[in-house]
Design a protein around this motif. Structure first.
Motif, PDB file in Angstrom:
ATOM      1  N   GLY A 130       0.809  -1.208   0.000  1.00 49.38           N
ATOM      2  CA  GLY A 130       0.000   0.000   0.000  1.00 49.38           C
ATOM      3  C   GLY A 130       0.847   1.264   0.000  1.00 49.38           C
ATOM      4  O   GLY A 130       0.527   2.243  -0.683  1.00 49.38           O
ATOM      5  N   VAL A 131       1.942   1.253   0.754  1.00 47.16           N
ATOM      6  CA  VAL A 131       2.823   2.420   0.837  1.00 47.16           C
ATOM      7  C   VAL A 131       3.446   2.720  -0.526  1.00 47.16           C
ATOM      8  O   VAL A 131       3.475   3.871  -0.970  1.00 47.16           O
ATOM      9  CB  VAL A 131       3.927   2.197   1.902  1.00 47.16           C
ATOM     10  N   VAL A 132       3.918   1.692  -1.194  1.00 46.66           N
ATOM     11  CA  VAL A 132       4.503   1.863  -2.526  1.00 46.66           C
ATOM     12  C   VAL A 132       3.431   2.337  -3.502  1.00 46.66           C
ATOM     13  O   VAL A 132       3.670   3.214  -4.336  1.00 46.66           O
ATOM     14  CB  VAL A 132       5.162   0.553  -3.008  1.00 46.66           C
ATOM     15  N   LEU A 133       2.239   1.778  -3.391  1.00 48.27           N
ATOM     16  CA  LEU A 133       1.127   2.152  -4.264  1.00 48.27           C
ATOM     17  C   LEU A 133       0.804   3.636  -4.123  1.00 48.27           C
ATOM     18  O   LEU A 133       0.611   4.334  -5.119  1.00 48.27           O
ATOM     19  CB  LEU A 133      -0.097   1.296  -3.949  1.00 48.27           C
ATOM     20  N   ILE A 134       0.776   4.145  -2.893  1.00 46.73           N
ATOM     21  CA  ILE A 134       0.505   5.573  -2.675  1.00 46.73           C
ATOM     22  C   ILE A 134       1.572   6.433  -3.347  1.00 46.73           C
ATOM     23  O   ILE A 134       1.265   7.457  -3.962  1.00 46.73           O
ATOM     24  CB  ILE A 134       0.408   5.891  -1.162  1.00 46.73           C
ATOM     25  N   THR A 135       2.821   6.001  -3.279  1.00 47.66           N
ATOM     26  CA  THR A 135       3.906   6.740  -3.921  1.00 47.66           C
ATOM     27  C   THR A 135       3.697   6.813  -5.432  1.00 47.66           C
ATOM     28  O   THR A 135       3.833   7.880  -6.033  1.00 47.66           O
ATOM     29  CB  THR A 135       5.267   6.070  -3.613  1.00 47.66           C
ATOM     30  N   LEU A 188     -11.088  -8.770  -7.502  1.00 45.77           N
ATOM     31  CA  LEU A 188     -10.179  -8.164  -8.472  1.00 45.77           C
ATOM     32  C   LEU A 188      -8.728  -8.187  -8.005  1.00 45.77           C
ATOM     33  O   LEU A 188      -7.813  -8.116  -8.813  1.00 45.77           O
ATOM     34  CB  LEU A 188     -10.590  -6.711  -8.760  1.00 45.77           C
ATOM     35  N   LEU A 189      -8.542  -8.263  -6.690  1.00 43.55           N
ATOM     36  CA  LEU A 189      -7.213  -8.277  -6.092  1.00 43.55           C
ATOM     37  C   LEU A 189      -7.058  -9.480  -5.183  1.00 43.55           C
ATOM     38  O   LEU A 189      -8.030 -10.019  -4.687  1.00 43.55           O
ATOM     39  CB  LEU A 189      -6.967  -7.033  -5.223  1.00 43.55           C
ATOM     40  N   VAL A 190      -5.807  -9.816  -4.943  1.00 48.07           N
ATOM     41  CA  VAL A 190      -5.464 -10.812  -3.940  1.00 48.07           C
ATOM     42  C   VAL A 190      -4.347 -10.189  -3.102  1.00 48.07           C
ATOM     43  O   VAL A 190      -3.556  -9.391  -3.606  1.00 48.07           O
ATOM     44  CB  VAL A 190      -5.044 -12.151  -4.596  1.00 48.07           C
ATOM     45  N   SER A 191      -4.330 -10.511  -1.824  1.00 50.15           N
ATOM     46  CA  SER A 191      -3.280  -9.964  -0.968  1.00 50.15           C
ATOM     47  C   SER A 191      -2.608 -11.095  -0.198  1.00 50.15           C
ATOM     48  O   SER A 191      -3.189 -12.165  -0.014  1.00 50.15           O
ATOM     49  CB  SER A 191      -3.853  -8.941   0.010  1.00 50.15           C
ATOM     50  N   LYS A 192      -1.383 -10.841   0.207  1.00 49.15           N
ATOM     51  CA  LYS A 192      -0.665 -11.811   1.032  1.00 49.15           C
ATOM     52  C   LYS A 192       0.310 -11.043   1.919  1.00 49.15           C
ATOM     53  O   LYS A 192       0.734  -9.937   1.596  1.00 49.15           O
ATOM     54  CB  LYS A 192       0.066 -12.836   0.170  1.00 49.15           C
ATOM     55  N   LYS A 213       1.958  -6.102   3.712  1.00 51.64           N
ATOM     56  CA  LYS A 213       0.915  -6.756   2.928  1.00 51.64           C
ATOM     57  C   LYS A 213       1.097  -6.375   1.462  1.00 51.64           C
ATOM     58  O   LYS A 213       1.195  -5.199   1.119  1.00 51.64           O
ATOM     59  CB  LYS A 213      -0.469  -6.320   3.423  1.00 51.64           C
ATOM     60  N   LEU A 214       1.136  -7.373   0.605  1.00 55.62           N
ATOM     61  CA  LEU A 214       1.313  -7.165  -0.834  1.00 55.62           C
ATOM     62  C   LEU A 214      -0.014  -7.384  -1.559  1.00 55.62           C
ATOM     63  O   LEU A 214      -0.752  -8.311  -1.254  1.00 55.62           O
ATOM     64  CB  LEU A 214       2.354  -8.135  -1.388  1.00 55.62           C
ATOM     65  N   TYR A 215      -0.278  -6.530  -2.535  1.00 48.83           N
ATOM     66  CA  TYR A 215      -1.503  -6.613  -3.325  1.00 48.83           C
ATOM     67  C   TYR A 215      -1.135  -6.843  -4.787  1.00 48.83           C
ATOM     68  O   TYR A 215      -0.155  -6.281  -5.288  1.00 48.83           O
ATOM     69  CB  TYR A 215      -2.294  -5.309  -3.229  1.00 48.83           C
ATOM     70  N   SER A 216      -1.942  -7.641  -5.476  1.00 52.45           N
ATOM     71  CA  SER A 216      -1.763  -7.830  -6.921  1.00 52.45           C
ATOM     72  C   SER A 216      -3.104  -8.204  -7.543  1.00 52.45           C
ATOM     73  O   SER A 216      -4.032  -8.624  -6.852  1.00 52.45           O
ATOM     74  CB  SER A 216      -0.712  -8.904  -7.208  1.00 52.45           C
ATOM     75  N   LEU A 217      -3.175  -8.055  -8.857  1.00 54.53           N
ATOM     76  CA  LEU A 217      -4.412  -8.346  -9.583  1.00 54.53           C
ATOM     77  C   LEU A 217      -4.641  -9.845  -9.732  1.00 54.53           C
ATOM     78  O   LEU A 217      -3.697 -10.606  -9.904  1.00 54.53           O
ATOM     79  CB  LEU A 217      -4.362  -7.747 -10.987  1.00 54.53           C
TER      80      LEU A 217
END
Length: 135
Positions: A58-63, A92-96, A103-107
């Motif tokens: 999430g932090v990287v995504l905000i950047t 639409l997403l999966v997280s781990k 926490k990592l998110y991807s499609l």
């Protein structure tokens, strides 16, 4: 649809705007204001999906969103996590979780299909908007 927009534009030139005159400065300021509205919900969702083609926190995504000019989440990062949760619930997403507790998110495949459809729709919409703005 495109033909109807052209016809509407011609009618508006003849009847609606025939008495109005816009200076170049006013036209430019109007175009600038329209471009500022890029941060529509649709654009934000599309950007999130595009960025999550590869796994991100999430932090990287905000950047990355900030680098696209999306500042909606700067003051309230919780909004982004609510949006990510909603996308995950909708499949639409999966997280781990990583070992370092990030926490990592991807499609998902479904998310990738939706992304492709959304990109096509958004491209068509942008071309219509560009055509309308080119006065």
């Amino acid at each position: 649809m495109e033909e109807r927009l052209k016809e509407l534009r011609q009618v508006m030139k003849k009847k609606v705007f025939n008495q109005l005159e816009f200076t170049d400065q006013l036209k430019n300021s109007i175009h600038t204001e329209i471009r500022k509205q890029v941060e529509s919900d649709e654009y934000v969702y599309l950007s999130v999906l595009q960025l999550l083609v590869q796994e991100k926190t999430g932090v990287v995504l905000i950047t990355y969103l900030r680098s696209r000019g999306i500042k909606r989440f700067e003051e309230n990062e919780g909004l982004l996590y609510s949006l990510l949760h909603r996308l995950e619930v909708n499949g639409l997403l999966v997280s781990k979780w990583e070992e370092n507790e990030a926490k990592l998110y991807s499609l998902t495949d479904k998310g990738q299909k939706i992304l492709r459809k959304a990109e096509k729709k958004y491209a068509v919409k942008q071309s219509y908007l560009k055509e309308i703005l080119e006065v």
